[in-house]
Design an enzyme around this catalytic site. Structure first.
Site, short mmCIF file in Angstrom:
data_model
loop_
_atom_site.label_atom_id
_atom_site.label_comp_id
_atom_site.label_asym_id
_atom_site.label_seq_id
_atom_site.Cartn_x
_atom_site.Cartn_y
_atom_site.Cartn_z
N SER A 64 -5.55 -6.60 0.10
CA SER A 64 -6.15 -6.85 1.24
C SER A 64 -7.19 -7.43 1.27
O SER A 64 -7.42 -8.45 0.73
CB SER A 64 -6.04 -5.17 1.69
OG SER A 64 -6.50 -5.17 3.17
N ASP A 81 4.38 -6.59 4.67
CA ASP A 81 3.27 -6.42 4.96
C ASP A 81 2.99 -6.80 6.67
O ASP A 81 3.57 -7.73 7.10
CB ASP A 81 2.18 -7.33 4.49
CG ASP A 81 0.88 -7.01 4.26
OD1 ASP A 81 0.55 -6.46 5.47
OD2 ASP A 81 -0.07 -6.96 3.44
N HIS A 95 1.93 -2.89 3.32
CA HIS A 95 0.51 -3.45 3.04
C HIS A 95 0.05 -2.79 1.76
O HIS A 95 -0.52 -1.79 1.80
CB HIS A 95 -0.20 -3.16 4.30
CG HIS A 95 -1.83 -3.68 3.83
ND1 HIS A 95 -1.86 -5.07 3.93
CD2 HIS A 95 -2.92 -3.33 4.02
CE1 HIS A 95 -3.25 -5.29 3.63
NE2 HIS A 95 -3.72 -4.22 3.79
#
Length: 576
Positions: A208, A457, A494
């Site tokens: 991330s 994601d 994610h």
């Protein structure tokens, strides 16, 4: 119904396929014929004494204390004995009157493998996470378990639940890239003091925003690290956040009027229930439609779509998802829902047609709870804070954020002012990401990059990462795979979760590539079924084996069933 969905949002595979032709006229530097020399370990010479003895500019060591073996566990594994060092760099009074510093902790193994790992943390940072160097949905291992000296930081501000630091210009810059640049030489000096030698090899990684930190470091600190492990990189985070605001506007009219859910940061507050616009049953219907069209493209119907790019050409929302002829009952989508779903997957556009962000791939991971949280909760609760205070110059007006005035906000993330001399995009993105030729020195000296991204994601698009890799390949004369590999993770949301095999170790293969010259092509990923020590993934389909394995394949190869062999085993698949 006429199909009006544009298929040109996804770039073709031709750049990699034409690599040899491009390379013929390339001016890229030669690739080293030998790997970098392997790291050599050492024993920890001192721990508690570091608090009083270590000196580095603008650095304070607050504490240094031993941690016994087993005092920390990771993925069910006891971590070996190590020294925990906590400190701060560049303590200052901000222009807003608040106190700032780059807080950090380092964990130094008693038995050190000679390597340094910078752990990039996620979100808005603001908190010093334990320096374990762990990645993956349920980590098989982590850098600390493998014997690395590991650092973690808050990126220059405290308070992970607020974006107020974004109003302070230097805090913005530290969050964007300067904290990593300041911490890196200090950490190496501390290692040298603790072990009597500097690290032989240095690595940086994260997922991330942590993946963004690593990708930015590859462009800005290409001489400081030998390996870059880049997970789900939000390298265009301001654009992704704007796309979230844009999407929330599209979902809102389809949501149940007056329905609310609890605010994730404030239990006493609520936000509109955007998830009612595409509920869990309806997302499962979309997932089934994707599987019906695409599951067999990799040679086996197994609940995973591994031929991601082929699926984008094969799947069509308007045609393949059942259309409701009456009331919504979870088994179909209304025409309005299909329209918004297609628009959101296309990445959104301003009123003048300017793209806001990348397209998102269609994948059965849309059924994951993490997908819904990012699309329907964080888009309302978190992204407006980031856009309003961190990514726009000057900070966006409350009215522009509340009304999500994309036509005002989109140019503002590229703007500067007398106070904010670097735009939101400039401080967050890797320099030259549009045409990444600046990675040539990194490639020339033998450093390596490994990227991975969950195909489902919902906040940072795997398609954006894929397109970046294609641009890198073009910039490197069709030879990007000589020093960079990209591993899409089918079904994963994610950084973890979703109907996927999300337990894997890419750090070990990266080290092997850097120090032994063995490039990773297939890396085994495991599903986290019942009894998994790294934590059970409750979203696994009931008909999957609890220990299902699949190869993660270096793009553009695809995990393809060999035609025989146990369907739950990675050994029955080849990357081709």
């Amino acid at each position: 119904m006429k199909n009006t969905r544009r298929r040109t949002a996804f770039l073709p595979l031709t750049p990699l396929g034409l690599g040899l032709l491009i390379a013929a006229c390339s001016t890229t530097p030669p690739v080293p014929t030998q790997p970098l020399s392997p790291a050599v370990g050492a024993g920890l010479r001192q721990c508690e004494a570091l608090a009083g003895q270590f000196r580095f500019d603008q650095t304070t060591i607050d504490s240094a204390a031993p941690v016994a073996a087993g005092g920390l566990t990771l993925g069910g594994q006891p971590v070996a004995a190590h020294c925990l060092v906590k400190g701060q760099m560049h303590k200052r009074k901000g222009s807003d009157g608040r106190d700032y510093a780059i807080g950090f902790e380092m964990r130094l193994p008693q038995a050190w493998n000679g390597r340094f790992y910078y752990q990039g943390n996620g979100g808005l940072d603001g908190n010093v996470q334990p320096a374990q160097g762990a990645l993956g949905g349920g980590p098989v291992t982590g850098a600390l378990v493998q014997g690395f000296a590991v650092i973690s930081s808050d990126a220059g501000h405290s308070g992970p639940q607020t974006a107020v630091f974004g109003l302070e210009p230097q805090a913005r810059l530290d969050y964007g890239y300067q904290a990593v640049a300041k911490l890196t030489p200090m950490a190496k000096a501390l290692i040298a003091n603790a072990y009597g030698k500097a690290p032989d090899r240095s690595y940086i990684g994260g997922c991330s925003n942590g993946g963004r930190h690593a990708m930015v470091a590859a462009s800005r600190l290409g001489d400081q690290y030998d390996g870059y492990l880049i997970g789900a990189p939000g390298y265009r985070l301001p654009n992704a956040a704007l796309a979230q605001l844009w999407g929330a506007q599209r979902w809102s009219p389809l949501a149940t009027p007056g329905a609310t859910v609890r605010h994730p940061l404030n239990p006493n507050a609520s936000i509109p229930d955007l998830g009612s616009a595409l509920n869990a049953a309806e997302r499962q219907t979309v997932a089934r439609a994707v599987l019906n069209r695409c599951d067999a493209l990799d040679g086996l119907k197994d609940g995973l779509v591994q031929a991601t790019q082929a699926c984008q050409a094969a799947f069509d929302v308007a045609r393949d998802v059942p259309t409701c002829s009456g009331a919504r009952d979870g088994s179909c989508l209304t025409p309005a829902q299909k329209t918004v779903l297609a628009q959101v997957h296309a990445g959104g556009k301003a009123s003048n047609g300017q793209p806001i962000y990348s397209a998102f791939p269609y994948d059965p991971g849309i059924a994951g709870n993490n997908w819904a949280t990012w699309k329907f909760v964080n888009s309302v609760a978190l992204d407006p804070l980031s856009v309003g205070t961190v990514f726009t110059a000057p900070p966006a007006a409350a009215a522009d954020i509340a009304g999500a005035r994309i036509d005002v906000l989109l140019p503002a993330i590229s703007a500067t002012s007398d106070t904010y001399k670097e735009s939101g995009l400039a401080l967050m993105s890797p320099p030259g990401h549009e045409k990444p030729t600046n990675l040539q020195p990194l490639r020339a000296r033998g450093a390596k990059m490994v990227l991975y991204h969950g195909v489902s994601d919902a906040i940072f698009s795997a398609e954006d990462t894929r397109q970046w890799f294609e641009r890198l390949n073009t910039a490197q004369g069709g030879k990007a795979s000589d020093f960079a590999r990209y591993f899409p993770v089918p079904g994963m949301n994610h950084c973890s979760a979703g109907p996927t095999a999300d337990q894997f170790d890419l750090l070990g293969p990266l080290v092997k590539w850097v120090e032994q010259g063995v490039a990773p092509q297939a890396v085994t990923a495991s599903a986290r079924g019942a009894g998994n020590a790294g934590g059970v993934n409750a979203e696994l389909p009931a008909d999957w084996a609890t220990n299902r394995t699949r190869p993660l394949c270096a793009y553009p190869t695809v995990a393809t069933y060999n035609g025989s062999g146990p369907i739950e085993s990675a050994s029955s698949f080849s990357c081709r």
